[in-house]
Design a protein around this motif. Structure first.
Motif, PDB file in Angstrom:
ATOM      1  N   ALA A  74       1.058  -1.256  -0.336  1.00 46.27           N
ATOM      2  CA  ALA A  74       0.313   0.147  -0.280  1.00 46.27           C
ATOM      3  C   ALA A  74       1.279   0.771   0.090  1.00 46.27           C
ATOM      4  CB  ALA A  74      -0.556   0.184   1.285  1.00 46.27           C
ATOM      5  N   THR A  75       2.351   1.394   1.042  1.00 50.75           N
ATOM      6  CA  THR A  75       2.777   2.444   1.197  1.00 50.75           C
ATOM      7  C   THR A  75       3.496   2.434  -0.259  1.00 50.75           C
ATOM      8  OG1 THR A  75       3.857   1.889   3.103  1.00 50.75           O
ATOM      9  CG2 THR A  75       5.108   3.663   2.430  1.00 50.75           C
ATOM     10  N   VAL A  76       4.427   1.587  -1.355  1.00 47.81           N
ATOM     11  CA  VAL A  76       4.922   1.498  -2.627  1.00 47.81           C
ATOM     12  C   VAL A  76       2.878   2.725  -3.442  1.00 47.81           C
ATOM     13  CG1 VAL A  76       5.820   0.323  -4.050  1.00 47.81           C
ATOM     14  CG2 VAL A  76       6.933  -0.111  -1.745  1.00 47.81           C
ATOM     15  N   THR A  77       2.515   1.383  -3.387  1.00 44.67           N
ATOM     16  CA  THR A  77       1.116   2.259  -4.678  1.00 44.67           C
ATOM     17  C   THR A  77       0.902   3.832  -3.872  1.00 44.67           C
ATOM     18  OG1 THR A  77       0.363   0.123  -4.235  1.00 44.67           O
ATOM     19  CG2 THR A  77      -1.259   1.954  -4.761  1.00 44.67           C
ATOM     20  N   GLY A  78       0.852   4.345  -2.413  1.00 48.91           N
ATOM     21  CA  GLY A  78       0.530   5.814  -2.943  1.00 48.91           C
ATOM     22  C   GLY A  78       1.470   6.247  -2.852  1.00 48.91           C
ATOM     23  N   PHE A  79       3.287   5.802  -2.469  1.00 49.06           N
ATOM     24  CA  PHE A  79       3.969   6.314  -3.259  1.00 49.06           C
ATOM     25  C   PHE A  79       4.262   6.911  -5.323  1.00 49.06           C
ATOM     26  CE2 PHE A  79       8.932   7.098  -5.179  1.00 49.06           C
ATOM     27  CZ  PHE A  79       9.145   8.393  -4.397  1.00 49.06           C
ATOM     28  N   ILE A  80       3.857   5.702  -5.560  1.00 42.25           N
ATOM     29  CA  ILE A  80       3.690   5.911  -7.311  1.00 42.25           C
ATOM     30  C   ILE A  80       2.734   7.070  -7.670  1.00 42.25           C
ATOM     31  CG2 ILE A  80       3.392   4.115  -9.191  1.00 42.25           C
ATOM     32  CD1 ILE A  80       4.762   1.899  -7.605  1.00 42.25           C
ATOM     33  N   PHE A  81       1.400   6.480  -7.222  1.00 42.16           N
ATOM     34  CA  PHE A  81       1.073   7.843  -7.422  1.00 42.16           C
ATOM     35  C   PHE A  81       1.497   8.768  -6.747  1.00 42.16           C
ATOM     36  CE2 PHE A  81      -2.731   4.260  -7.758  1.00 42.16           C
ATOM     37  CZ  PHE A  81      -3.436   4.698  -8.913  1.00 42.16           C
ATOM     38  N   GLY A  82       1.480   9.390  -5.923  1.00 48.25           N
ATOM     39  CA  GLY A  82       2.288  10.592  -6.253  1.00 48.25           C
ATOM     40  C   GLY A  82       2.822  11.364  -7.119  1.00 48.25           C
ATOM     41  N   PHE A  83       3.003  10.705  -8.574  1.00 40.95           N
ATOM     42  CA  PHE A  83       3.776  11.764  -9.900  1.00 40.95           C
ATOM     43  C   PHE A  83       2.685  11.198 -10.528  1.00 40.95           C
ATOM     44  CE2 PHE A  83       7.133   8.887  -7.772  1.00 40.95           C
ATOM     45  CZ  PHE A  83       8.298   9.399  -7.388  1.00 40.95           C
ATOM     46  N   ILE A  84       1.325  11.115 -10.090  1.00 41.62           N
ATOM     47  CA  ILE A  84       0.214  11.525 -11.099  1.00 41.62           C
ATOM     48  C   ILE A  84      -0.692  12.572 -10.877  1.00 41.62           C
ATOM     49  CG2 ILE A  84      -2.037  10.789  -9.124  1.00 41.62           C
ATOM     50  CD1 ILE A  84      -3.076   8.569 -11.950  1.00 41.62           C
ATOM     51  N   LYS A  85      -0.840  12.985 -12.096  1.00 38.52           N
ATOM     52  CA  LYS A  85      -1.142  14.943 -12.338  1.00 38.52           C
ATOM     53  C   LYS A  85      -2.223  14.511 -13.052  1.00 38.52           C
ATOM     54  CE  LYS A  85       2.739  16.114 -10.516  1.00 38.52           C
ATOM     55  NZ  LYS A  85       2.502  16.959  -9.389  1.00 38.52           N
TER      56      LYS A  85
ATOM     57  N   ARG B 266      -5.129  16.259 -14.396  1.00 35.85           N
ATOM     58  CA  ARG B 266      -5.870  16.588 -15.162  1.00 35.85           C
ATOM     59  C   ARG B 266      -5.241  16.906 -16.668  1.00 35.85           C
ATOM     60  NH1 ARG B 266      -0.031  21.097 -13.132  1.00 35.85           N
ATOM     61  NH2 ARG B 266      -0.257  20.869 -11.333  1.00 35.85           N
ATOM     62  N   LYS B 267      -6.251  17.732 -17.123  1.00 29.27           N
ATOM     63  CA  LYS B 267      -5.722  17.228 -18.777  1.00 29.27           C
ATOM     64  C   LYS B 267      -4.506  17.528 -19.552  1.00 29.27           C
ATOM     65  CE  LYS B 267     -10.721  18.880 -19.860  1.00 29.27           C
ATOM     66  NZ  LYS B 267     -11.345  19.504 -20.190  1.00 29.27           N
ATOM     67  N   GLY B 268      -4.660  16.393 -20.227  1.00 29.12           N
ATOM     68  CA  GLY B 268      -3.266  16.598 -21.155  1.00 29.12           C
ATOM     69  C   GLY B 268      -2.068  15.646 -20.182  1.00 29.12           C
ATOM     70  N   HIS B 269      -2.220  15.419 -19.478  1.00 29.87           N
ATOM     71  CA  HIS B 269      -1.409  14.050 -18.499  1.00 29.87           C
ATOM     72  C   HIS B 269      -1.246  12.664 -18.810  1.00 29.87           C
ATOM     73  CE1 HIS B 269       0.991  17.075 -16.208  1.00 29.87           C
ATOM     74  NE2 HIS B 269       0.012  17.860 -16.783  1.00 29.87           N
ATOM     75  N   LEU B 270      -1.927  12.210 -19.635  1.00 30.17           N
ATOM     76  CA  LEU B 270      -2.725  10.618 -19.979  1.00 30.17           C
ATOM     77  C   LEU B 270      -1.389  10.120 -20.218  1.00 30.17           C
ATOM     78  CD1 LEU B 270      -4.731   8.836 -20.441  1.00 30.17           C
ATOM     79  CD2 LEU B 270      -4.324   9.434 -23.560  1.00 30.17           C
ATOM     80  N   LYS B 271      -0.071  10.460 -20.573  1.00 30.38           N
ATOM     81  CA  LYS B 271       0.907   9.624 -20.637  1.00 30.38           C
ATOM     82  C   LYS B 271       1.254   9.413 -19.232  1.00 30.38           C
ATOM     83  CE  LYS B 271       2.384  10.821 -25.595  1.00 30.38           C
ATOM     84  NZ  LYS B 271       3.322  11.670 -26.060  1.00 30.38           N
ATOM     85  N   ARG B 272       1.146  10.361 -18.523  1.00 27.54           N
ATOM     86  CA  ARG B 272       2.185  10.255 -17.273  1.00 27.54           C
ATOM     87  C   ARG B 272       0.775   8.752 -16.257  1.00 27.54           C
ATOM     88  NH1 ARG B 272       4.611  14.017 -12.464  1.00 27.54           N
ATOM     89  NH2 ARG B 272       5.343  15.102 -14.492  1.00 27.54           N
ATOM     90  N   LEU B 273      -0.216   9.585 -16.349  1.00 30.34           N
ATOM     91  CA  LEU B 273      -1.410   8.319 -15.813  1.00 30.34           C
ATOM     92  C   LEU B 273      -1.163   7.003 -15.970  1.00 30.34           C
ATOM     93  CD1 LEU B 273      -4.303   7.748 -14.582  1.00 30.34           C
ATOM     94  CD2 LEU B 273      -4.992   7.817 -16.690  1.00 30.34           C
ATOM     95  N   ILE B 274      -0.369   6.522 -17.698  1.00 33.10           N
ATOM     96  CA  ILE B 274      -0.679   5.426 -18.477  1.00 33.10           C
ATOM     97  C   ILE B 274       0.767   4.639 -17.304  1.00 33.10           C
ATOM     98  CG2 ILE B 274      -0.073   4.079 -19.704  1.00 33.10           C
ATOM     99  CD1 ILE B 274      -1.756   5.516 -21.527  1.00 33.10           C
ATOM    100  N   LEU B 275       1.772   5.470 -17.599  1.00 35.31           N
ATOM    101  CA  LEU B 275       3.198   5.196 -16.587  1.00 35.31           C
ATOM    102  C   LEU B 275       2.903   4.658 -15.202  1.00 35.31           C
ATOM    103  CD1 LEU B 275       5.584   6.948 -18.046  1.00 35.31           C
ATOM    104  CD2 LEU B 275       5.324   4.653 -18.686  1.00 35.31           C
ATOM    105  N   VAL B 276       1.661   5.416 -14.314  1.00 38.24           N
ATOM    106  CA  VAL B 276       1.758   4.889 -12.918  1.00 38.24           C
ATOM    107  C   VAL B 276       0.904   4.080 -13.212  1.00 38.24           C
ATOM    108  CG1 VAL B 276       0.493   5.967 -11.285  1.00 38.24           C
ATOM    109  CG2 VAL B 276       1.771   7.407 -12.076  1.00 38.24           C
ATOM    110  N   LEU B 277      -0.219   4.239 -13.831  1.00 36.77           N
ATOM    111  CA  LEU B 277      -0.867   2.589 -13.077  1.00 36.77           C
ATOM    112  C   LEU B 277       0.144   1.448 -13.775  1.00 36.77           C
ATOM    113  CD1 LEU B 277      -4.066   3.603 -15.031  1.00 36.77           C
ATOM    114  CD2 LEU B 277      -3.917   3.266 -12.219  1.00 36.77           C
ATOM    115  N   LEU B 278       0.383   1.709 -14.855  1.00 34.49           N
ATOM    116  CA  LEU B 278       1.958   0.637 -15.551  1.00 34.49           C
ATOM    117  C   LEU B 278       2.588   0.277 -14.639  1.00 34.49           C
ATOM    118  CD1 LEU B 278       2.252   1.116 -18.748  1.00 34.49           C
ATOM    119  CD2 LEU B 278       1.236  -0.790 -17.882  1.00 34.49           C
TER     120      LEU B 278
END
Length: 175
Positions: free
Chosen positions: A82-93, A95-107
């Motif tokens: 859970a802690t690592v998941t929370g850390f990785i999700f810390g790089f999400i934004k 906002r519109k236009g951050h689709l690549k970042r969303l995909i990288l965080v989810l992967l």
């Protein structure tokens, strides 16, 4: 004032994480949980960054395990996941236009946490071979991935950029 605001948000995120993970989640099998707790991780990480996201997720998991003890007993590995998941999700934004970042965080969360770490913790508890568990967990992991992408993509499209972030009041005059 900033620290008080962060503390209040952390308490809110912890409470929401406990409810979404322990009360509102769905477990189609003993080795797979489908939950909406990722929404909390995404907001915590998007608003305050990776360290805050990790702290919120880790403390939320610990408090949730105390309030609602897991059927197999407490295992620190799931808190680490859970802690690592929370850390990785810390790089999400969110906002519109951050689709690549969303995909990288989810992967990253899917590969590192869901396929790697969590499967390892279940393997240690159940003594079932890792590859057998991995194969049986893949459908639930794919459902979680699809659910996460769909909901977070919708949130990205609907979030007004300034509403979530700590500095949204910085341009207002001081009283």
């Amino acid at each position: 004032m900033k620290n008080t605001r962060k503390l209040v948000f952390m308490a809110l995120f912890i409470a929401m994480e406990i409810v979404l993970t322990r009360v509102v989640s769905f477990m189609p099998s003993t080795i797979t949980r489908i939950s909406l707790s990722f929404i909390v991780y995404a907001f915590a990480g998007s608003m305050f960054g990776p360290i805050f996201g990790a702290l919120s997720a880790g403390v939320g998991d610990l408090v949730g395990a105390v309030l609602f003890p897991p059927p197999g007993g407490f295992m620190i590995g799931f808190t680490l996941s859970a802690t690592v998941t929370g850390f990785i999700f810390g790089f999400i934004k969110l906002r519109k236009g951050h689709l690549k970042r969303l995909i990288l965080v989810l992967l990253a969360t899917t590969l590192i946490v869901d396929l790697g770490m969590t499967t390892l913790w279940v393997q240690i508890l159940s003594k079932v071979p890792y590859t057998t568990l991995l194969i049986s967990r893949i459908p639930g992991i794919l459902i979680n991935l699809g659910l996460r992408f769909t909901i977070l993509y919708i949130l990205m499209q609907r979030t007004v950029q300034g509403d979530l972030y700590e500095d949204r009041h910085s341009n207002r005059s001081k009283y």
